[in-house]
Scaffold this active site. Structure first.
Site, PDB file in Angstrom:
ATOM      1  N   ASP A  86       1.125 -30.687 -36.172  1.00 23.17           N
ATOM      2  CA  ASP A  86      -0.178 -30.501 -36.803  1.00 23.17           C
ATOM      3  C   ASP A  86      -1.316 -30.936 -35.880  1.00 23.17           C
ATOM      4  O   ASP A  86      -1.563 -32.127 -35.722  1.00 23.17           O
ATOM      5  CB  ASP A  86      -0.210 -31.302 -38.106  1.00 23.17           C
ATOM      6  CG  ASP A  86      -1.473 -31.047 -38.913  1.00 23.17           C
ATOM      7  OD1 ASP A  86      -2.237 -30.139 -38.547  1.00 23.17           O
ATOM      8  OD2 ASP A  86      -1.695 -31.761 -39.910  1.00 23.17           O
ATOM      9  N   ASP A 281      -6.020 -25.044 -36.032  1.00 31.74           N
ATOM     10  CA  ASP A 281      -5.152 -25.949 -36.799  1.00 31.74           C
ATOM     11  C   ASP A 281      -3.736 -25.398 -36.922  1.00 31.74           C
ATOM     12  O   ASP A 281      -3.461 -24.541 -37.745  1.00 31.74           O
ATOM     13  CB  ASP A 281      -5.749 -26.185 -38.188  1.00 31.74           C
ATOM     14  CG  ASP A 281      -4.937 -27.195 -39.002  1.00 31.74           C
ATOM     15  OD1 ASP A 281      -4.030 -27.839 -38.430  1.00 31.74           O
ATOM     16  OD2 ASP A 281      -5.214 -27.347 -40.201  1.00 31.74           O
TER      17      ASP A 281
END
Length: 427
Positions: A86, A281
């Site tokens: 992430d 992201d």
């Protein structure tokens, strides 16, 4: 974290105080129960080879699985864990049997914590809390992270051994800090994984920690294959910098990997949709545009589809917007000819405007019902306010690099199916 994973982005840190009413006391008591299973022998660190990198295979896909994951081997003896890579958050944490107050289903037995706690005064702990945070227990660092899809992890920071193979052939076993998460609430886009691998810009990020030990350059990148899988890397030995399109990172958004202000280009033409704050992201499966931009994008798309043999379908709930063809689509190749490429253009690219091009196969999926569905969603509805987010779907078949040394984000088209074995195997 994948699925409609809006997540990872807009992570914020909540101070955990034992007097925080309700569950607070309970959490505080749980924190004291540490397992003493591990000897205190500290792992030797191999002399770092700064011209080396770490390359890790990725597994998973955008659809139907909804997320990518990486295997890390942690602890002594080393155990495998599957984590969600992430770039939208910093802290790496594992579901942890401390014991577990609330944990979710995971592919491996929960991580067993050692008693090498990170003290509250450690700078890594301070980086997880607002300025002026008062230590409730000086000997330990409590944390809570909250993700944009409503998921969260509460736990304690500790140090343990990570096992890495370098591209130089050396093995490295640094002691790094990670979260022992003993209380997890799954978000809307929950995935059955052992934890999250934080790759953000903060001090607790794994790449920041490796860099502070002199192991690799402070560079992280990924290459997600549209056929599933791909690879993740730390260090700058895996690509030829001269072949990458670079754009500076935005300095006013220190928390996230943002290329700053972008313009939406559709079918090679400007749309007038400008000043878009764009974040990259990898923790989000799909891409998101703020409500105004999303509506503009949809109307351009519908105009383009006018007169083509596609009709909007209301009986496929895979994603908010799906179309049926004359017969069910088998692959994206059957449908992509009806759609145009779009791009995000960043005006401050170092040589000229930097275009992040998104062809139809990087914003559409073929659902299990054979419809073609739009993998770009309304971010304002998803709780992202004005943020525009480039998620996994739009980063497929590109190498995307976050260079914290040069403060730049870069990308190039790449074959992500075969991880590079060494620094001389450039894409």
């Amino acid at each position: 974290m994948g699925g409609g994973k809006i997540v990872g982005i807009l992570i914020f840190v909540v101070v955990v105080v034992s007097a925080a009413g309700g569950g607070g006391e309970n959490h505080h008591h749980q924190q004291q129960k540490w397992w003493k299973w591990m000897s205190s022998t500290s792992a030797a660190m191999v002399n770092p080879v700064v011209s080396s990198s770490i390359v890790l295979p990725l597994y998973g896909n955008v659809y139907p699985l909804g997320y990518y994951y990486v295997q890390l081997n942690i602890g002594q003896p080393s155990r495998p864990f599957f984590l969600d890579p992430d770039t939208g958050s910093d802290l790496t944490w594992l579901q942890c049997d401390a014991p577990c107050v609330r944990c979710t289903t995971a592919p491996h037995p929960f991580y067993k914590p050692n008693n090498d706690l990170v003290p509250c005064k450690d700078p890594l702990c301070a980086s997880l809390h607002p300025a002026g945070y008062k230590c409730e227990s000086p000997e330990q660092c409590d944390y809570q992270v909250d993700y944009a899809d409503g998921g969260s992890s509460l736990g304690v920071l500790l140090n343990d051994v990570f096992h890495f193979n370098m591209t130089s052939g050396a093995r490295m076993i640094p002691r790094l800090s990670l979260g022992c998460g003993y209380d997890q609430l799954p978000g809307q886009s929950y995935h059955p994984l052992d934890g999250v691998l934080g790759l953000g810009r903060g001090k607790t990020s794994i790449v920041s920690q490796l860099h502070s030990k002199g192991a690799v350059q402070n560079v992280v990148g990924h290459c997600l294959s549209g056929r599933g899988g791909g690879f993740l890397f730390f260090g700058d030995e895996v690509y030829d910098s001269s072949r990458i399109v670079w754009t500076p990172m935005a300095h006013d958004r220190m928390k996230h990997y943002s290329a700053g202000s972008g313009e939406l280009i559709f079918g090679g033409k400007g749309t007038g949709l400008k000043n878009l704050f764009v974040v990259f992201d990898s923790g989000s499966s799909f891409s998101y545009l703020n409500a105004h931009t999303y509506e503009g994008f949809i109307s351009l798309l519908k105009k383009e589809l006018n007169g083509k043999p596609l009709r909007e379908t209301k009986d496929d709930y895979t994603l908010p917007l799906c179309w049926k063809g004359r017969r069910p689509f088998k692959t994206i190749n059957d449908a992509k000819k009806y759609f145009k490429q779009f791009a995000l253009s960043f005006g401050n690219g170092w040589k000229s405007k930097a275009h992040f091009e998104i062809p139809p196969e990087s914003y559409l999926i073929i659902s299990s019902k054979g419809s073609v569905c739009l993998g770009v969603l309304n971010g304002t509805e998803a709780g992202l306010q004005n943020v525009n987010l480039i998620g996994d779907i739009s980063m497929q078949d590109k190498m995307v690099i976050y260079d914290n040394e040069k403060q730049a984000i870069g990308w190039m088209s790449a074959n992500c199916d075969r991880p590079p074995k060494s620094s001389n195997m450039i894409m």
